[in-house]
Design a protein around this motif. Structure first.
Motif, PDB file in Angstrom:
ATOM      1  N   SER A 152       0.756  -1.252  -0.007  1.00 16.36           N
ATOM      2  CA  SER A 152      -0.057   0.163  -0.185  1.00 16.36           C
ATOM      3  C   SER A 152       0.882   1.567  -0.073  1.00 16.36           C
ATOM      4  O   SER A 152       2.038   1.245   0.293  1.00 16.36           O
ATOM      5  N   GLY A 153       0.435   2.397  -0.339  1.00 15.75           N
ATOM      6  CA  GLY A 153       1.007   3.727  -0.173  1.00 15.75           C
ATOM      7  C   GLY A 153       1.634   4.325  -1.165  1.00 15.75           C
ATOM      8  O   GLY A 153       2.852   4.082  -1.210  1.00 15.75           O
ATOM      9  N   ALA A 154       0.716   4.811  -2.171  1.00 14.97           N
ATOM     10  CA  ALA A 154       1.662   5.706  -3.258  1.00 14.97           C
ATOM     11  C   ALA A 154       1.450   7.273  -2.829  1.00 14.97           C
ATOM     12  O   ALA A 154       0.204   7.945  -2.485  1.00 14.97           O
ATOM     13  N   PRO A 155       2.356   7.915  -2.852  1.00 20.91           N
ATOM     14  CA  PRO A 155       2.465   9.490  -2.453  1.00 20.91           C
ATOM     15  C   PRO A 155       1.450  10.319  -3.668  1.00 20.91           C
ATOM     16  O   PRO A 155       1.464   9.865  -4.874  1.00 20.91           O
ATOM     17  N   MET A 156       1.129  11.266  -3.170  1.00 19.24           N
ATOM     18  CA  MET A 156      -0.012  12.171  -3.816  1.00 19.24           C
ATOM     19  C   MET A 156       0.840  12.753  -5.239  1.00 19.24           C
ATOM     20  O   MET A 156       0.021  13.046  -5.824  1.00 19.24           O
TER      21      MET A 156
ATOM     22  N   ASN B  18       1.890  11.741  -7.750  1.00 26.23           N
ATOM     23  CA  ASN B  18       1.488  11.205  -8.976  1.00 26.23           C
ATOM     24  C   ASN B  18       0.100  11.171  -9.325  1.00 26.23           C
ATOM     25  O   ASN B  18      -0.325  10.915 -10.561  1.00 26.23           O
TER      26      ASN B  18
ATOM     27  N   SER C 222      -0.370   8.665 -14.439  1.00 24.39           N
ATOM     28  CA  SER C 222      -0.218   7.512 -13.643  1.00 24.39           C
ATOM     29  C   SER C 222      -1.038   7.327 -12.651  1.00 24.39           C
ATOM     30  O   SER C 222      -1.073   6.044 -12.122  1.00 24.39           O
TER      31      SER C 222
ATOM     32  N   LEU D 212      -3.283   4.221 -12.540  1.00 25.52           N
ATOM     33  CA  LEU D 212      -2.476   2.982 -12.161  1.00 25.52           C
ATOM     34  C   LEU D 212      -2.758   2.675 -10.324  1.00 25.52           C
ATOM     35  O   LEU D 212      -2.333   1.493 -10.046  1.00 25.52           O
ATOM     36  N   HIS D 213      -3.035   3.820  -9.784  1.00 22.23           N
ATOM     37  CA  HIS D 213      -2.995   3.643  -8.139  1.00 22.23           C
ATOM     38  C   HIS D 213      -4.339   2.773  -7.905  1.00 22.23           C
ATOM     39  O   HIS D 213      -4.086   1.757  -7.025  1.00 22.23           O
TER      40      HIS D 213
ATOM     41  N   ASN E 111      -3.483  -0.839  -9.281  1.00 20.78           N
ATOM     42  CA  ASN E 111      -2.602  -1.597  -8.436  1.00 20.78           C
ATOM     43  C   ASN E 111      -3.347  -1.788  -7.110  1.00 20.78           C
ATOM     44  O   ASN E 111      -2.977  -2.845  -6.635  1.00 20.78           O
TER      45      ASN E 111
ATOM     46  N   ARG F 200      -5.082  -4.971  -8.037  1.00 23.11           N
ATOM     47  CA  ARG F 200      -4.360  -5.835  -8.352  1.00 23.11           C
ATOM     48  C   ARG F 200      -3.556  -6.419  -7.206  1.00 23.11           C
ATOM     49  O   ARG F 200      -3.415  -7.961  -6.832  1.00 23.11           O
ATOM     50  N   LEU F 201      -3.006  -5.564  -6.092  1.00 24.13           N
ATOM     51  CA  LEU F 201      -1.986  -5.966  -5.208  1.00 24.13           C
ATOM     52  C   LEU F 201      -2.778  -6.559  -4.021  1.00 24.13           C
ATOM     53  O   LEU F 201      -2.490  -7.438  -3.207  1.00 24.13           O
TER      54      LEU F 201
END
Lengths: 498, 466
Positions: B196-200, B202, B207, B210-211, B214, B217-218
């Protein structure tokens, strides 16, 4: 874009004179030119640094890393967690025949999946290299670079030097990123470093191997950022090896997506107030641009800061107490019948840094044992050393060991920081008779201040790789890696891994 | 302080909550979410970013024939890859649902649940109710986790919420569909935490979709690994000092256990807090200024020749919450435009509405629009917080003659306080799905989703997506 800016300039100037323009528009004008950003400097470095910028010291040290990493990955292919990861990949995806799996003759997977399982293998026993600031750089990068090289067509396979350069780029990027934060210098509390910088290193290395241009390299890093960041709680669990496996896999994926033209934030490494990028993973964060080498050279961090290789499969911190306890064992054995018995021991005091992560008085799994000051000190006290065999289920349950564990106390002296560059380990054993024996270790053998000799490194490699591969392959790997920067084609390496 | 037991309570809930705990309100609302999500995903399959993601999957993995891809007849992928591309499609136009506290719950869960259902063998396919329950579990877990932090109530600055709670929701939904026991469900959540955990930063880039892809998917992957016996931290949701778990993603974090329903029922959060559906494909905040600007447009058009001309306009003042993320005076991409108060206000001022067509390359470059953009000023009143429950949008236009027209919107149509009618939702669905699928499939999907909780076999749904 030019049109927009000229409109802005035409209308804003008079307007400024008439009424105050809101700050945000002014900030737009002040936005740095794309080439001046930290993010762009990283992209440029990845794309444009040259093989000749690798000094002989860096070549030598990185080849040692490659050898150690392969050995650790191959023995890691015997673990349960590796088997689980492999079966998951084989069942959840269609069969593919592209990239080799460590130690399993004839077994190949799609590239990102091979990077994944090989990364899991590499970290499965916590036997892989450790750097300062702390991370495990090779396991995040090498599996991805190998998998990608397997994927590349026969007439465009990288040379050994291309391969080694990509690997070094992957390591360098990790080191540079960690230096953006003071927090990174201590044993981590929030995010597991390989999952933060490892993913970025893998993306960088793969972007280079794919010959992406500077902008694409920057985007590879940005895409990888969204795939970074696993919290520490899962370290010292069965899932920890997946942190490295995923760093490798997802970094490769990021580079592949960037090669298809996917774009993400062009300011991901820069510190933009109000919108977190890579700095989301740190409390303090001060980025620096990465200067492109001039003709003379680039100082790769590996030249200033060598790597530590482990002598046994456990968290790096364990090596200090193991060496300290081993010296006490030597003295004890000198006294008596040749073995150490719990009956002799009244009290064991460990003076170690304060870190919840590696303070486990009664570890009840292999993974916990690899992250327990107490367990490793007592094992070394009993046996004179810690080895691969110290963590088998039987070894974990030894009555003698459990007896010693119950006598351990911990102290966290102020002068013993949770930092691999400055910590020490001290083991003080009070015998039943009243005698006190003390062992102290400032720098264990294998630490960057006291590196393993080439002979010790190869011995470790032979023990590891030789547990799975026939000895001809083991020896050939030693030779191929030694020659890696002179190899015309990296297939000589790729073909020996299983 | 060591607070134990939260992780275990979540695992128990996921494993043991029952279909009868879904009230009629929750059934109704979640079916609306499923329909909207499919429609948005299907039209999303026409975007460039979807195509890129699909080609990546088709080239980097061996061909597989398991799980359907939205809108592409005959195209199937391995399950996690289908969840990925369908999630990308769902979020590709920022057209998917939004909740409070803020996240996009359906896109993270539905693609994974569909992909997993496709994977399950013919004689153990979930019923429609099983699927709907799993879906609701995925949504519920997201809501519960967001309530652990006050930070979650405001427009995010650090991590993009779908990548934090969305992955967890997907893991939870899939763990349920895989019939994992409580301990395995807890481990699925823990494994998902490491993914988990994509920064803001993006978000508002190409992209962003894809958040969600993913997350879906993950989360599915985490559940699959847990089903194979992989274990991770059993305290991942609990707040353990010195070793961060799920709380790594938040500044303030106070976990609560998730109570197992008694016989009376379980209050799913969806019952207390309805969903927001978008009327056009842009960040939710845009809908306030669009509605406010549209009302000004109406007045202007009433005055003059039927269109609005920049020549009439001297100044445009927007009173909106302060948020760097959606403050973009001159967006230079479709993604930026979907996250620009200025762009959406001016589009609505010009056209009377914002639609899918407002974000085409040609529309982005319209001279009239650019002219209006250069007249925009922003104010961030103290009483206008960056919070989807409390914000408002105000558009004040000063005409060349001196007249001042003002539009104000507290609650746009589609917000949870003023939900889209079923008719409006279906209209949106027909526009979206109908852009790709033949109308018989479009109508069948409407019927199948309406009947979802009564379907014996979810294949009736799975077969209509492409």
């Amino acid at each position: 874009k030019d049109i927009l800016y000229s409109v802005l300039q035409k209308t804003i100037r008079p307007v400024w004179a008439v009424r105050g323009l809101h700050k945000s528009a002014v900030e737009v004008l002040k936005r740095p030119a794309p080439e001046d950003t930290v993010t762009a400097s990283f992209g440029k470095f990845i794309s444009e640094v040259k093989p000749q910028h690798l000094s002989s010291v860096v070549l030598h040290r990185s080849k040692r890393m490659v050898l150690d990493s392969i050995g650790v990955g191959v023995i890691g292919s015997t673990t349960d967690v590796f088997e689980l990861a492999l079966q998951h990949c084989q069942h959840m995806y269609a069969p593919d025949d592209i990239s080799s799996v460590y130690g399993r003759r004839g077994t190949r997977l799609s590239p990102t999946l091979a990077a994944f399982v090989n990364g899991v293998a590499t970290h499965s026993m916590d036997f892989d290299d450790t750097w300062h600031p702390a991370t495990h750089p090779s396991g995040a990068v090498l599996p991805a670079v190998l998998a990608l090289s397997d994927m590349m067509s026969a007439n465009s396979k990288p040379s050994g030097l291309d391969f080694l350069l990509a690997f070094n780029i992957g390591v360098e990027i990790q080191g540079r990123l960690m230096r953006f934060s003071n927090e990174a210098n201590n044993i981590p509390k929030r995010f597991h470093p390989p999952s933060v910088v490892g993913t970025m290193g893998s993306a960088a290395a793969c972007a280079r191997l794919l010959s992406l241009d500077p902008s694409q390299c920057s985007h590879a890093l940005a895409i990888a950022t969204s795939l970074s960041g696993a919290p520490m709680a899962n370290a010292a669990t069965q899932s920890k090896p997946l942190h490295i496996g995923n760093a490798s896999r997802l970094g490769l994926e990021a580079a592949l997506l960037a090669s298809r033209g996917l774009e993400a934030s062009s300011l991901v490494l820069d510190a933009v107030t109000g919108v977190a990028g890579f700095n989301a993973f740190y409390e303090d964060y001060v980025p620096q641009p990465l200067k492109l080498p001039n003709d003379d050279s680039h100082m790769f961090l590996l030249e200033e800061q060598d790597m530590a290789f482990k002598r046994f499969p456990a968290h790096l911190g364990m090596h200090w107490v193991a060496d300290a306890a081993a010296s006490v064992h030597k003295v004890l054995v000198g006294f008596g019948p040749g073995t150490v018995s719990p009956a002799q021991v009244q009290d064991i005091l460990l003076r170690v840094p304060k870190s919840k992560y590696i303070n486990r008085p009664f570890p009840d799994s292999e993974h916990e044992a690899r992250h327990s000051f107490q367990f490793n000190a007592c094992s070394a006290l009993l046996d004179g050393e810690v080895t691969v065999q110290s963590f088998t289920p039987a070894a974990l349950r030894r009555p003698d060991l459990l007896a010693l564990l119950s006598r351990v106390r911990m102290e966290h002296p102020q002068d013993n920081p949770a930092n691999f560059n400055s910590m020490y380990g001290e083991v003080q054993v009070t015998l039943v008779g009243g005698d006190i024996l003390k062992g102290h270790c400032d720098t264990f053998y294998g630490h960057w201040r006291n590196p393993l000799t080439n002979e010790s490194l190869r011995k470790k490699f032979r023990n590891n790789a030789g547990a799975v591969l026939p000895s001809e392959k083991v020896e050939r790997l030693i030779d191929v890696v030694e020659e890696l920067d002179r190899l015309g084609d990296c297939r000589a390496l790729l073909s020996q891994l299983q």
